[in-house]
Scaffold this active site. Structure first.
Site, PDB file in Angstrom:
ATOM      1  N   GLU A 185      35.867 -33.943   9.343  1.00 41.04           N
ATOM      2  CA  GLU A 185      36.849 -35.047   9.436  1.00 41.04           C
ATOM      3  C   GLU A 185      36.920 -35.552  10.862  1.00 41.04           C
ATOM      4  O   GLU A 185      36.843 -34.768  11.814  1.00 41.04           O
ATOM      5  CB  GLU A 185      38.271 -34.591   9.056  1.00 41.04           C
ATOM      6  CG  GLU A 185      38.475 -34.309   7.603  1.00 41.04           C
ATOM      7  CD  GLU A 185      39.917 -33.909   7.284  1.00 41.04           C
ATOM      8  OE1 GLU A 185      40.849 -34.298   8.031  1.00 41.04           O
ATOM      9  OE2 GLU A 185      40.095 -33.204   6.281  1.00 41.04           O
ATOM     10  N   GLU A 210      41.563 -26.888   6.875  1.00 38.70           N
ATOM     11  CA  GLU A 210      42.567 -26.724   7.928  1.00 38.70           C
ATOM     12  C   GLU A 210      43.572 -25.606   7.634  1.00 38.70           C
ATOM     13  O   GLU A 210      44.789 -25.843   7.528  1.00 38.70           O
ATOM     14  CB  GLU A 210      43.308 -28.052   8.148  1.00 38.70           C
ATOM     15  CG  GLU A 210      42.368 -29.166   8.565  1.00 38.70           C
ATOM     16  CD  GLU A 210      43.079 -30.476   8.900  1.00 38.70           C
ATOM     17  OE1 GLU A 210      44.261 -30.621   8.568  1.00 38.70           O
ATOM     18  OE2 GLU A 210      42.431 -31.359   9.492  1.00 38.70           O
TER      19      GLU A 210
END
Ligand code: IFM
Length: 464
Positions: free
Chosen positions: A372, A185
């Site tokens: 995720e 991320e």
């Protein structure tokens, strides 16, 4: 209402095309053989006693973490990994994503700790013993304190340092890993650490954040090359010693007021700056930012060679975006009224998962691994439905042609949720932090049964 500054001012406008889904109720979708089913974790959130990392210091400062929580012993995964991976196997998983902790491996600049790299070799051996294909993440939000002191990802040296770390990991772990994830991320991280100053090193300012995006993109490319060179062992015999990607947090952004053109602009801005700018930089080789009031960026990231084998998708939620009249560079991000939300107030929006997967495939034409997806739900009441509906959305995307190769649920066990401390519970395994005992949730059992059948019935998911 949350005002978010995460790079929403960083960019030019691109339209996020939302594909309307069409699902026929009651269709059984069969996942392909070899589909990766498992979970994801991160070192600092689970291992405990990560004393050389910048978060360890950051957590000591009052006000930085909710309830004054400190990661401390976290989920004791550093010591209990074998037990945890055995539980993963018992639940039917065949894959496990985790991060190796740079702060442990290089606790002082240039000094690599043999005992720590051997620790991760043991974790990888345990993965293999339990039939879990490992995915190793190199950077998941934490840096060695010495590097953070130099400015972390804003420092001039960072790309070379990250490349050296990646090469070391490739050389020392490559005989046990094929699947690598360079960065977790990046845009969430650079916004939090370098734009709004909520993560260490606590820098504020959109201009600096723009430069950090360029550094992270270059860091990814350098790590990609280093891993390719250093890891030459093809473990699974598919002819490839490495498959290298990033885990990219992708969200759906929609205008809060359908009839307000400024909200439309703000939503497109957000989609471009949050979802796309970094990806375009690493796939296309150029980071182009052209926003009034910010440094113009027109940086070459690479010379056009492939630098991504798969796209890792981290999907959690959608945001309704409202133009901020007082500070036009910023936007307000809202949750639709009455929408179901997680314990952290994030909207539960499975349709967005379908959209994000379709959009990612259309944009990059690369295989996708869901790196995720999950929710905070301390009582595990909504999570079974969350899992079911999100897997259905993923199955629809696959049926509609998206090559998803695996799904890694966040998370295997409850863990330290950064700024929010220990209150949010993301685990399939619920932890009693007094005793560190693990207990399977209902969602864990549901997940096992879906994995067991390697199929899912696609119901009538909401369409818009
Ligand atoms: O816990 C985090 C993880 O570290 C990165 N992705 C989102 C998760 C939930 O907030």
């Amino acid at each position: 209402m949350i005002r978010i500054t995460l790079l929403t001012a960083l960019t030019t406008v691109t339209l996020m095309v939302a594909s309307a889904a069409t699902a026929s109720a009651g269709e059984l979708f069969q996942f392909p053989d070899g589909f990766l089913w498992g979970t994801a974790t991160a070192a600092h959130q689970t291992e405990g006693d990560n004393k050389n990392s910048d978060w360890w210091e950051w957590e000591k400062q009052p006000g930085n973490i909710a309830n004054g929580d400190r990661s401390g012993g976290a989920s004791d995964h550093y010591r209990r990994y074998a037990e945890d991976l055995k539980l993963a196997r018992q639940m039917g998983h065949n894959a496990y994503r985790f991060s190796i902790e740079w702060a442990r491996i290089e606790p002082e600049e240039g000094r690599f700790d043999e005992a720590q790299i051997n620790h991760y070799r043991s974790v990888l051996e345990s993965c293999h013993e339990n039939g879990l294909t490992p995915m190793v993440t190199l950077f998941h939000f934490t840096l060695p304190q010495w590097l953070s002191d130099q400015g972390g990802w804003s420092s001039k040296n960072i790309v070379a340092r990250f490349e050296r770390f990646a090469r070391f990991a490739g050389e020392r772990l490559g005989d046990k890993v094929d699947l690598w994830c360079t960065l977790n991320e990046p845009v969430v991280y650079l916004g939090a650490a370098h734009a709004v100053g909520l993560f260490p090193p606590g820098q504020k300012g959109m201009g600096r954040a723009a430069n950090v995006m360029a550094r992270m993109a270059k860091g990814h490319v350098a790590a990609f090359r280093a891993l390719r060179e250093a890891d030459t062992v093809d473990i699974d015999g598919d002819g490839k010693a490495t498959l290298i990607g990033v885990a990219k947090h992708l969200r759906v952004f929609q205008p809060a007021r359908r009839n307000n053109p400024l909200d439309h602009v703000a939503a497109r801005f957000s989609a471009f700056s949050f979802n796309r700018a970094f990806m375009i930089a690493i796939t296309g080789g150029k980071l182009l930012l052209n926003v009034p009031g910010l440094p113009h960026l027109n940086e070459r990231i690479h010379a056009g060679e492939p630098t991504l084998d798969y796209v890792g998708v981290n999907y959690y939620s959608r945001d309704l975006v409202k133009f901020n009249v007082k500070t036009p560079g910023l936007v307000d991000r809202l949750v639709p009224e009455g929408a179901p939300v997680t314990d952290m107030g994030w909207e539960i929006y499975p349709e967005g998962f379908y959209r994000v997967l379709m959009e990612t495939w259309k944009s990059y034409k690369l295989p996708i691994i869901v790196t995720e997806n999950g929710m905070a739900d301390a009582r595990d009441l909504q999570r079974p439905g969350f899992l079911q509906s999100h897997l259905e959305a993923m199955a629809r995307a696959m049926r509609d042609g998206v090559p998803v190769k695996g799904y890694l649920h966040w998370s295997l066990l409850d863990n330290f949720e950064w700024l929010e401390g220990f209150a949010p519970r993301f685990g399939l395994l619920k932890i009693d932090y007094r005793t560190q005992s693990r207990k399977k949730t209902g969602t864990a059992r549901l997940y096992s049964s879906i994995i067991g059948s390697n199929s899912i019935e696609i119901g009538s998911t909401d369409e818009e």
